[in-house]
Structures are given as C-alpha cells and as structure tokens.
Enzyme design. Structure first.
Site, PDB file in Angstrom:
ATOM      1  N   CYS A 213      -1.288  -5.625   3.486  1.00  0.00           N
ATOM      2  CA  CYS A 213      -0.122  -4.785   3.191  1.00  0.00           C
ATOM      3  C   CYS A 213       1.212  -5.524   3.259  1.00  0.00           C
ATOM      4  O   CYS A 213       2.026  -5.451   2.331  1.00  0.00           O
ATOM      5  CB  CYS A 213      -0.095  -3.607   4.159  1.00  0.00           C
ATOM      6  SG  CYS A 213      -1.620  -2.644   4.199  1.00  0.00           S
TER       7      CYS A 213
ATOM      8  N   HIS B  50       6.113  -1.087   7.235  1.00  0.00           N
ATOM      9  CA  HIS B  50       5.259  -2.234   7.552  1.00  0.00           C
ATOM     10  C   HIS B  50       5.952  -3.575   7.304  1.00  0.00           C
ATOM     11  O   HIS B  50       5.298  -4.571   6.979  1.00  0.00           O
ATOM     12  CB  HIS B  50       3.935  -2.163   6.770  1.00  0.00           C
ATOM     13  CG  HIS B  50       2.792  -2.807   7.520  1.00  0.00           C
ATOM     14  ND1 HIS B  50       1.532  -2.935   6.992  1.00  0.00           N
ATOM     15  CD2 HIS B  50       2.741  -3.346   8.778  1.00  0.00           C
ATOM     16  CE1 HIS B  50       0.748  -3.529   7.862  1.00  0.00           C
ATOM     17  NE2 HIS B  50       1.447  -3.777   8.957  1.00  0.00           N
TER      18      HIS B  50
END
Length: 465
Positions: free
Chosen positions: A88, A158
């Site tokens: 990610c 993130h």
C-alpha cells in the site's frame, strides 16, 4: 538505456531511442495538454488490495460489479496497468509524488500497524519519528491546490501516523476523514494497536456508527452535494477489500484475535466487492444529481494485487511479490466528451502516470519544478495513438527480503533475495502473461542488459533522506 523526453512541458518519461520521433509526432499532432480546456473536477477512487481479476469487467467468475462495469463502458479500461509497489504505502507515495517511491526514502514497504518500520531505512526513520511522506515531497495535491482546486480525502491514508508531521492537510488537502494506518476494523474503526487512527482533519474523529466503506462514501457524497466555487479533487481511498474480510452484514461482534485478521473466505470477500461497487455507484449518482458528470474525470484503480482470497488471475502470485499478480492492477477512466467510450487500452501504464494526467487536465505545474517519472497516459488515449514500449522498474523491501523487477517492452526480469538466497527469472509477457516460462537460458545477452539497466536505475533513484 533510454533517453529523457518532456511531456507537455512538464514531467519526463523514459523511452527507447527508436521511439523518439514517434513520440514527438504524437504530441505535435495532439496539440494539447488537457489544461488548455476547461478544468474538470477529478474524482479518484482507489481500492485496497483488490486483484486484477476481481471485477466482472476484468473477468471475475463469481462477482458482479455492474456500476464499475458501466464506468468502463463509458470510458477506457486499461489491461496492462501497474502499481509501483506490491504493497500500500509505496503505491500511495508514487501517486502523490508522481515519482518512483524509492526516491522518498523509507516508503517502499507498507508502514506497519502501530507506525512500525519494516526494513532498514524505514526502521531508521521510525526511530526518529520520521516514518511518513514529508509534505515537501508531495507534488499532486499541492499542484492542484495552486491551480485553484478544492482538495479532499476520505478514507485510507497510510503515509504516516504522526499528524504533526504527515497530515494530509499539510500536503494540500483541505479536508480529511479517515484512518492513518494500513487496516481498520470495518465496524469498530480501530486497528490492532493502541494508537488512535481515525481522524477528522487534524483532530481525532468523532465516534460514528456504521460500516467503514459506507462512512467514507457518505462523506464523499456529501462533499459532492455541497455548493462549490472551485473545481474539485475528490480522493476516495477505500479500505475495501483489505482485511479483515467482513462484508456490511458480517460484524463478528468484537475485534478478531490478531491471528485472524488476515484470514478470510472468498464469499465474504465477494460481499465486500459487491458493496464497494454499490458505493462507487452512489458516488457516480451524486455526480449525476449535481449536474457534474460531463465536467468530471473519474478514475477507478487498485493500489496493488490481492492477497488470498482475492483473484489475480491470469497473473502469477499475490500481493507482496513483484510477479504480475502483485503489481498488475485494474484501472478505468471516464470523462464524457473527452475520453472515448468503450475503449480497451493495452498501453502499459502506471499509477504514477495518473499524477501527470491529473496535473495536466488541471492546467497545473509541478510545484517543485522537478521531473516526474510518469507519462500523461490519458492524453495518449484521447489521441488514439498506437501503444508504445516502456521501461519500468520496481524494488520492494521487507525485513531481509528484497525484490527487484524491470519491464522493457514485453520482456520482464524479476529477482528476489531472501537474505542470501537469490532467485532470478526472465519472462516474455506477450506470450506468457502468467509468467510460467523462465527464459534466462536462451536470452543471456538480453538478461545481462536488463540487469545493467536495473542497476543504473537504482543509482538514479537514491532516497532524498
């Protein structure tokens, strides 16, 4: 090695020497950067850990995604599109910087739950509280902001836990609602750490009941429904279908044990996909109701390949690897009247290409004046030009393991070092997209040339910190 050529006065891309005349001719004949036209709204929906074969318009055998299929029917569906990492954080870094994630430092592996570094550079940065994407490295959203866009993000960040250093609001976003880390319980909105992860702008978010996908969608729809004087950049990084694998009716009644978070059945995963498709439909319906469909570029993509129980078929392997199953992703773009409807493009593209295209359609410039690593992939589709070969590079680190990959035209080289045990492969993707046949033995000269090019690329993408 290839040579550097400018695209629309900003950004750079690497191409074989024999293609220079073709590319120059392409841009003379196109005669535009999108910024010369009226600036569109931009809606970018990025799903999390979804496989290349998890949508019905990409061949999923067991799930119907009619709203996303309709989006593809009204625009372009890319069939050779890549994430710039198999996890990610690197993918999101590439999108917001428009550059290979290796340049950022510490961002080529997913930031671990609880703000944990997972390889040497990331561990070093975590120890000093610097693990995240610094605002000065962000390119996309600051560029859009300078061009007059209202920028919002609802969903997964993130790119750093420390909101005094790595807040989306310091990178050009005007609003943020979402969670900081790589995963979140869909019903209780927490992760398996003691760090609070749900934020509204710079503050901890108020408690809200509901399924995470629905909350993200509610905020996106509400934003579209407001009155706006500026063009919009709406970034919707869904958590779906990342683990824990729970559809909207699958609340287990409490947090799962840590060893159960990554375990799931395909049926639950499919329920997540169906609900995600409905949420995409809600956002598209909101654009229609607000009279914004014709003036909005909508892009839908995944951040990398799926883990089990997702489907990456026909590609090899899963998330975390640099085989095609780890980095090949769906990507769909719609802009009525600009992007032709019903196009299937086999042009090799990447998520960092979208950075260039978004800046271009907005008439924006690169804020730091530097070169970008992507190409304007959407301008090429609009021009209707033939596909061209590209050179692309990957490196992915986690613990003692490092992966490398290079694509040169239809050839792909892959290398894995498991802390001393080294494996290598050479594939020809046009005839073997499943990467079943290692062709190193019959192509030693090509193999050595690709290894040299990969080493040279590594020397050029040294981290800035």
């Amino acid at each position: 090695m290839g040579v550097w050529m400018p695209e629309c006065g900003k950004g750079f891309f690497k191409m074989k020497k024999g293609l220079i005349a073709f590319v120059v001719g392409m841009f003379i004949s196109v005669g535009i950067c999108f910024g010369e036209a009226d600036r569109p709204n931009i809606v970018f929906m990025l799903v999390d850990d979804m496989g290349a074969g998890d949508l019905s318009c990409y061949g999923a055998p067991d799930v119907a995604t009619p709203r996303i299929d309709d989006l593809a029917a009204e625009g372009v569906r890319f069939t050779q599109f890549y994430a710039m990492g198999p996890e990610c954080t690197p993918s999101r870094t590439a999108i917001l910087t428009g550059r290979y994630p290796q340049r950022a430092g510490g961002m080529e592996c997913a930031i671990g739950t609880g703000d944990v570094g997972r390889y040497d550079d990331a561990i070093r940065l975590a120890e000093t509280g610097d693990l995240g994407l610094p605002p000065e490295q962000a390119v996309l959203v600051p560029g859009l902001k300078a061009a007059g866009y209202a920028n919002v993000i609802f969903g997964k960040w993130h790119l750093g836990y420390d909101q005094e250093k790595f807040s989306p609001l310091d990178q050009g976003f005007d609003e943020f609602y979402g969670f900081l880390g790589g995963n979140v319980d869909y019903f209780r909105h927490v992760e398996l750490s003691e760090i609070p992860v749900m934020y509204r702008d710079r503050e901890l978010a108020e408690e809200r009941e509901g399924y995470m996908t629905h909350l993200i969608t509610d905020d996106a729809v509400g934003f579209i429904e407001r009155e706006h004087e500026r063009p919009l950049f709406l970034y919707v990084p869904f958590s779906t279908p990342h683990f824990p694998f729970h559809g909207p009716e699958d609340d287990p009644g409490g947090l799962l044990p840590a060893d159960q978070w990554t375990v799931g059945e395909r049926d639950a995963y499919v329920r997540m996909l169906v609900d995600m498709d409905e949420s995409v439909g809600r956002i598209l319906d909101a654009l229609d109701a607000a009279g914004l469909k014709e003036d909005t570029l909508v892009v839908f993509a995944s951040d990398h390949g799926a883990m089990v129980p997702g489907i990456n078929a026909p590609f090899r392997d899963y998330k975390g690897t640099l085989f095609e199953g780890g980095i090949r992703v769906p990507c769909i773009a719609r802009w009525p009247g600009k992007i032709p409807a019903g196009v299937e493009s086999s042009q090799v593209g990447t998520l960092m290409d979208l950075t260039v295209s978004f800046l271009d359609v907005a008439g924006a410039t690169v804020p730091d004046g530097g070169e970008l690593d992507g190409v304007d992939i959407l301008a090429k589709v609009v021009a209707g030009r033939a596909d061209e070969d590209r050179e692309l590079y990957w490196r992915s680190k986690r613990g003692e393991r490092t992966w490398w990959a290079m694509r040169d035209g239809d050839w792909k080289y892959v290398k894995r070092d498991d802390g001393g045990t080294v494996d290598e492969w050479l594939f020809e993707l046009a005839s073997d997209e499943g990467e079943a046949r290692d062709l190193r033995g019959d192509n030693e000269e090509r193999l050595e040339a690709m290894k040299r090019d990969l080493a040279e690329w590594e020397s050029q993408v040294q981290a800035v910190r």
